[in-house]
Design a protein around this motif. Structure first.
Motif, PDB file in Angstrom:
ATOM      1  N   GLU A  65       0.829  -1.215   0.000  1.00 22.60           N
ATOM      2  CA  GLU A  65       0.000   0.000   0.000  1.00 22.60           C
ATOM      3  C   GLU A  65       0.858   1.257   0.000  1.00 22.60           C
ATOM      4  O   GLU A  65       0.543   2.219  -0.693  1.00 22.60           O
ATOM      5  N   VAL A  66       1.926   1.264   0.753  1.00 19.47           N
ATOM      6  CA  VAL A  66       2.829   2.416   0.781  1.00 19.47           C
ATOM      7  C   VAL A  66       3.389   2.662  -0.618  1.00 19.47           C
ATOM      8  O   VAL A  66       3.431   3.803  -1.096  1.00 19.47           O
ATOM      9  N   GLN A  67       3.782   1.599  -1.283  1.00 20.49           N
ATOM     10  CA  GLN A  67       4.306   1.729  -2.641  1.00 20.49           C
ATOM     11  C   GLN A  67       3.231   2.257  -3.587  1.00 20.49           C
ATOM     12  O   GLN A  67       3.486   3.157  -4.394  1.00 20.49           O
ATOM     13  N   ALA A  68       2.023   1.734  -3.489  1.00 17.18           N
ATOM     14  CA  ALA A  68       0.930   2.194  -4.346  1.00 17.18           C
ATOM     15  C   ALA A  68       0.605   3.664  -4.089  1.00 17.18           C
ATOM     16  O   ALA A  68       0.355   4.428  -5.026  1.00 17.18           O
ATOM     17  N   ILE A  69       0.623   4.073  -2.834  1.00 13.58           N
ATOM     18  CA  ILE A  69       0.353   5.471  -2.491  1.00 13.58           C
ATOM     19  C   ILE A  69       1.448   6.364  -3.060  1.00 13.58           C
ATOM     20  O   ILE A  69       1.162   7.422  -3.633  1.00 13.58           O
ATOM     21  N   ASN A  70       2.697   5.945  -2.931  1.00 13.37           N
ATOM     22  CA  ASN A  70       3.799   6.726  -3.480  1.00 13.37           C
ATOM     23  C   ASN A  70       3.694   6.863  -4.992  1.00 13.37           C
ATOM     24  O   ASN A  70       3.941   7.944  -5.538  1.00 13.37           O
ATOM     25  N   GLU A  72       0.943   6.792  -6.762  1.00 10.53           N
ATOM     26  CA  GLU A  72      -0.172   7.695  -7.039  1.00 10.53           C
ATOM     27  C   GLU A  72       0.227   9.149  -6.810  1.00 10.53           C
ATOM     28  O   GLU A  72      -0.121  10.032  -7.600  1.00 10.53           O
ATOM     29  N   ILE A  73       0.947   9.402  -5.733  1.00  7.24           N
ATOM     30  CA  ILE A  73       1.411  10.772  -5.466  1.00  7.24           C
ATOM     31  C   ILE A  73       2.334  11.240  -6.585  1.00  7.24           C
ATOM     32  O   ILE A  73       2.200  12.363  -7.082  1.00  7.24           O
ATOM     33  N   GLN A  74       3.239  10.373  -6.983  1.00  2.13           N
ATOM     34  CA  GLN A  74       4.166  10.728  -8.056  1.00  2.13           C
ATOM     35  C   GLN A  74       3.401  10.996  -9.362  1.00  2.13           C
ATOM     36  O   GLN A  74       3.684  11.955 -10.073  1.00  2.13           O
ATOM     37  N   ARG A  76       0.329  12.009  -9.712  1.00  5.85           N
ATOM     38  CA  ARG A  76      -0.388  13.289  -9.599  1.00  5.85           C
ATOM     39  C   ARG A  76       0.568  14.474  -9.702  1.00  5.85           C
ATOM     40  O   ARG A  76       0.233  15.485 -10.318  1.00  5.85           O
TER      41      ARG A  76
END
Length: 92
Positions: A65-70, A72-74, A76
């Motif tokens: 999840e941390v990787q997926a969130i990172n 997504e942030i990147q 965006r």
């Protein structure tokens, strides 16, 4: 299987036996004590393996999840950057 709280309590309350304690016991009592300690050791080992397995599974999920969130942030952040080609066309 023991719970984590039971293991914590047992570790906190555990009193190691001294040589003098053992010397004062009959042979039958020593055998019973040994059987109890071996059974407890097995139970704690099984619990440890189970807790470690569960903790490792949870850590894998959290890391994914941390990787997926990172990502997504990147994504965006990249989307919000101005397009250099459009800036050049507007300046001409």
């Amino acid at each position: 299987m023991m719970t984590f709280d039971q293991i914590e309590d047992a570790a906190a309350d555990y009193k190691s036996l001294s040589i003098d304690d053992l010397d004062g016991l009959e042979t039958e009592a020593l055998h019973q004590l040994l059987s109890q300690r071996v059974a407890t050791e097995c139970e704690v080992t099984v619990t440890k393996k189970s807790l470690m397995g569960s903790a490792n599974d949870l850590l894998k999920k959290i890391r994914a999840e941390v990787q997926a969130i990172n990502v997504e942030i990147q994504r965006r952040n990249e989307r919000s950057l101005p397009n250099p080609d459009l800036a050049l066309k507007g300046a001409s």
